[in-house]
Write an enzyme that holds these catalytic residues in place. Sequence first.
Site, PDB file in Angstrom:
ATOM      1  CG  HIS A 205      -1.919  -1.106   1.213  1.00  0.00           C
ATOM      2  ND1 HIS A 205      -2.353  -1.748   2.357  1.00  0.00           N
ATOM      3  CD2 HIS A 205      -2.570  -1.710   0.187  1.00  0.00           C
ATOM      4  CE1 HIS A 205      -3.234  -2.676   2.040  1.00  0.00           C
ATOM      5  NE2 HIS A 205      -3.373  -2.677   0.725  1.00  0.00           N
TER       6      HIS A 205
ATOM      7  CD  GLU B  71      -0.583   0.319   4.608  1.00  0.00           C
ATOM      8  OE1 GLU B  71       0.210  -0.646   4.537  1.00  0.00           O
ATOM      9  OE2 GLU B  71      -1.814   0.181   4.644  1.00  0.00           O
TER      10      GLU B  71
ATOM     11  CG  HIS C 107       0.366  -4.060   5.559  1.00  0.00           C
ATOM     12  ND1 HIS C 107      -0.539  -3.679   4.601  1.00  0.00           N
ATOM     13  CD2 HIS C 107       0.846  -5.271   5.151  1.00  0.00           C
ATOM     14  CE1 HIS C 107      -0.622  -4.604   3.657  1.00  0.00           C
ATOM     15  NE2 HIS C 107       0.210  -5.576   3.974  1.00  0.00           N
TER      16      HIS C 107
ATOM     17  CD  GLU D 138      -1.728  -3.668   9.567  1.00  0.00           C
ATOM     18  OE1 GLU D 138      -1.325  -2.502   9.366  1.00  0.00           O
ATOM     19  OE2 GLU D 138      -2.461  -4.282   8.781  1.00  0.00           O
TER      20      GLU D 138
END
Length: 1108
Positions: free
Chosen positions: A784, A787, A881, A966
């Site tokens: 992504h 990010e 991420h 994350e």
Amino acid sequence: MAQTQTSSDKVSVLAILQVLGDLLSVGTDRRIHYMISKGGSEALLRVLVDTARTPDPDYDVLLPLLRLLAKVGLRDKKFGQKALDLEALDVTLILARKSLAHSYHLLHYLWVLRVSASSVTTAAMLGINGAMELLFKVITPYSRRHTRTVRAATEVLAALLKSKSNSRRAVNRGYVASLLRLHQDWHSHDTDHTYVTIRRGLLLCLKHIATLRSGREAFLAAQGLETLLGMAQRCLDQESAEPAVSAMLQTLRQGHPRSPLPLLTAKSAYAFPDTSATPEPPHALTEEDFEDNSDEEVDKDSESDPAKEEDDDLETDVDKLSAKPGLDRPEEELAQYQHMCPELSCSFEELQSPLGYDLNLEDTQHANHRHIPTVTFPGQRCFNKDHSSWGPERTNPASASLLRRVKTGRSFKRRPSVNAPPNTQTSSTGTEDPSGNDASGIQAFPEEDAWDREAISCPRIRDFSNSTKPGETAGVMEQLLRAHHKQIPFHDPRVYMAKAQRTRSAVDFEMVAFPDLWGHCPPSCAQPMLERRRGIQRIKILEDVRRLTQPNDIINRVVFSLDEPWTLQDTTPGCLRFFSKFESGNLRKAIQVREFEYDLLTNADVNSSEHQQWFYFRVSGMRAAVPYRFNIINGEKLNSQFNYGMQPTLYSVKEALLGRAGWIRTGDEICYYKNHYCQHTTAAGGTKHYYTLTFSVTFPHSDDDCYLAYHYPYTYTALMTHLDLLEKSVDPQRVYFRQGVLCQTLGGNPCPLVTITAMPETSSPDQLEQFRHRPYQVITARVHPGESNSSWVAKGALEFLVSEDPVARLLRENFVFKIIPMLNPDGVVHGNHRCSLRGEDLNRQWLSPRAHLQPTVYHAKGLLYYLTSIGRRPVVFCDFHGHSQRKNVFLYGCSVKETLWQAGCAVGASGLVEDVSYRTLPRILDKLAPAFTMSSCSFSVEKSRASTARVVVWREMGVARSYTMETSYCGCTQGPYQGLQFGTSELQEMGAMFCLGLLILELKSVSCSHQLLARAAALLNGEEDALDQHLQRCGGGSGGGGRSSSPELDDEPPCLEEIDYSGDSSSDQEASLPELDRQIQECASHREGGEGEEEEEETGQTRATPLS
């Protein structure tokens, strides 16, 4: 319950009602829900109908029955429909009309009507039968008599007006002006805010009516915006008026006219040819687009609550969870990935000169190799165990291994000085630079008249490359680099510019952003999360409303637009100048609202009309010491960490030329809230609402060139520069570092594939055998594009793995690391937030990727298939991420048993045998990494995540330890970083800690060889005690015990002054449970004698729980 229906004895009925009331008044709601499941609601409603139809209804029975019905009805989502089917609704309405003269009896009927109206279908039927006319007879102008009944009537009316048909009826009958007059009367007389809940109920009636276009028009015609705006401004700081102020803000927002975004089209300003996509025709938006004019009533209460929807997303099919699908491509295609693993077959001689994507001579002939350090993991700063003092660590960084630093509690950052505000930078020379070094030796930058600001702040690639050819006079940037640039590890502006020339984009960027070229030094101290100013969101919303009601100072001038290129040359005096046409840049339009306020719109992802979150742009022409307000008005997410302490980042060109080059967190008066902009979405069949991120920035210098970004930028060119400098920094006799190419992207950029391991000590067969049989660890990142924090984490992992840290040496000697540090280069180049050039989320394409549409995912999956097919399945797969809704760092993994348990599916789970080792790595990281928390980890497999890398690698390749890691954009709520925002140092540290966790995971495994343990002791020398200590600390049970025992919510709790983030009131009924229960309990405890004449004693301060 059966006895209640059949008994005709008043004493028996009263006794039964008393028992039921006592049983349902204690404990949790489980008893009530159990009674509902057994037909309790229907039984009580039948008793009500039977009792009411007697010639002279007995109120000794009716009143406790009505109280019980209200209590049960609050918990029964189908109560309204049941009351309608059993004719109890008509009976209640008839009895209420007969009780207009008896306030106490009427109060009980209103409670039952309140819970019945929670169903909009029932509410619509009540409206047809004249319920609203009845309520307007009860809701009188200000009076201190019967205020409990008036309050209940306003709550019933608010519930009825959630029905569109009732709202239309209210508009047609002129109720909007009546409600405004009633509210003004109560507001003007209730100076001590005793009856604030009545005022709130009237406001919520107006709010629900204003959901319709005709309702907003009537509200505006009645001067509703101006009236409520004045009231809200006067009451804003009065805590006792809090419920009314909150409702005023909601009503003002709902009553504000809807409008489309000030864009020609919602589609991205950038396009990439995609023959497989169907173009969407532009849609001219009008006010009618923002209302569903159908007469169909949707019963919100029949919909699943959020928790239920989350559980419904869990995969409960054991066969799907356990099955291993076949290859998604012909098996013979896997042979092509053999060339990506030369370490499996090449000889020792070949290993001396790794092949790969090397720099051309033109890239390096002018590179300043001072910027290629001997690789040791960056020097650290220590944190004392008392959490009170931080200071620089004076030891040699090479001598203090990561493991020893973890043991002694050392960490990267110092706490910020209480005397140095984090958002200010001194502009004088001779001060400390962001990296903690003294900048007194830095030459002052030249007089502003002597340099081309444009050439410096956003240099052209072509001009820079031409000025650095041999024999030519150096350009202004080259002069500045020679005079002012400080050494930044693994960064060289000359190499960066050479790489930028080879980066391809659909829009042919001609310039590079100064921060990406010049480089970034981390600040010397961590910056705390911003303390939210109380009421700031309300102040900003009122300012937005004032734009409409008091437009005298509104400029409303477009000063920058990708759609209207002529605005790029706007040189109006006193106006800021904006620019974003550079790699990773994202700003589509800037509109000057007031002298020091600008509305900004970010660009949607290429070939998409969605995913507006990432921003990165240059701003210039500012004055120092003047706060400028920026409003990014086309956000999509319902909430943001900007409401909970997060700040955007700023880079000042003047500060960089003074020797303080670096991104800092900046901004105050930050909040994120729903605005009045909408977009008609034909695909979804509804209306899309937007959100505003507003923040104020006071710039450190006048006439500076500053860059603002959502998070610390990390471009594709920065990655390619970093990899080449990293490769040249290692000792090829000891470190095997191969920079290969996974594939070419759709945009024509090579997607790098990095291999890191240790060179064999000798060319003996045993050494080569060990070299070729090392297990694999696979890491991917930046699928992504927005990010960027994941790239900083990957950067930390890369630098650590090639360092001289003993842990890194041990990792290299026992593993082969395959790292794809940027899975979506094209998205990063074009400033996308989530998608590829085709407008696709690549992390939803892993199930069936296609080589010509999703090449990076297709070949990453192919490489993993190949490793699995030759018996070299990765020990760990992890996809890095960033997370915008939570704090700290955490892992998502995959478990069949935990998924079934979370979904409440006991059947099928008990007989399953599952390897629980997937929990070991997160438990290790919870002990090692100060930013990591086990309490936020999840191992459930959701249906909506079936096509993500984590789930596909787990299911199809059989990698039990397949994770998504994350990392918060914001910061930490625990440990030494508690209350601090993440900087790039903390992010890089997390990458190193992840690698350390992989080592301890292997040393803890039952298959770990004695040779590896012995080698670990030999490499770590005197640090084996530290290793043993960490093995014991990370041992523990298989539970999820972490540093924090308190569970963490999936999202942050709502702000104290939260303003209708969700856009609807579907959860209001649940919030009313304790308050209505309290009212019923109080009423039941009062003696009925004389209750109709009482003066109400309740106050807004103690009874402010919302009911609507």
